[in-house]
Enzyme design. Structure first.
Site, PDB file in Angstrom:
ATOM      1  NE  ARG A  90       5.001  -2.592  -5.677  1.00 32.38           N
ATOM      2  CZ  ARG A  90       5.064  -3.237  -4.542  1.00 32.38           C
ATOM      3  NH1 ARG A  90       4.704  -2.647  -3.438  1.00 32.38           N
ATOM      4  NH2 ARG A  90       5.506  -4.479  -4.487  1.00 32.38           N
ATOM      5  CB  SER A 128       1.622  -3.763   2.783  1.00 29.12           C
ATOM      6  OG  SER A 128       0.527  -3.476   1.967  1.00 29.12           O
TER       7      SER A 128
END
Ligand code: PNS
Length: 159
Positions: A90, A128
């Site tokens: 990311r 998450s």
């Protein structure tokens, strides 16, 4: 058959993970989404719950299979006859850990290549861990995770 493993904790699966699964499945004949069982980590969701949420969200996607694994990732890849490991990348902050893991895995088994895929820009800040924190504090996570995951998170943090 070109098979890849997409390993992770998936605690829980997010839209970012699903985006990576969609990209990976276009590159390989089969993608095995492999949920790690690790005694040292204290996940919010049990292994079975993490598997169930993945089955519900990605279990019916063509050429995607959901599995669990414990022990070394490269051993699981060997047992599955997979030549590649997929990881989502990311931001630069991901790089150090991913670089270390990829090179260590190469050292352990040079036949397994690590491939990094970038999710859609809108998921680059998604994790998450952050989703769990937002849910724990009562925030709305519905644009970050599939509906069943949002429901499961609400269930976990309901007083
Ligand atoms: O979603 P995560 O927590 O970033 O996934 C990390 C995971 C499960 C892919 C990684 O911890 C792993 O591969 N664990 C299996 C044990 C192993 O092979 N360790 C050596 C890798 S350097």
């Amino acid at each position: 058959m070109r098979r890849a493993i997409y390993p992770g904790s998936f605690d829980p699966v997010t839209n970012g993970h699903l985006d990576v699964i969609e990209r990976a499945r276009k590159l390989f004949d089969e993608v095995v989404v492999a949920v790690a069982h690790n005694d040292e980590k204290q996940p919010l969701f049990s292994l079975e719950q993490r598997l169930d949420l993945l089955r519900e969200t990605a279990g019916r996607i063509e050429n995607v299979r959901i599995a669990k694994f414990s022990g070394l990732l490269v051993e699981f890849a060997r047992a599955q006859n997979a030549g590649a490991v997929i990881r989502g990348l990311r931001a630069v902050s991901d790089f150090e850990f991913e670089f270390q893991m990829a090179l260590m895995n190469r050292n352990l088994n040079a036949a397994v290549e690590t491939i990094f895929l970038m999710p859609k820009e809108e998921y680059t800040y998604l994790s998450s861990r952050i989703v769990k924190e937002i849910a724990r504090l009562g925030g709305n996570v519905s644009s970050f995770v599939p509906g069943c995951v949002a429901k499961a998170l609400t269930g976990k943090f309901r007083q």
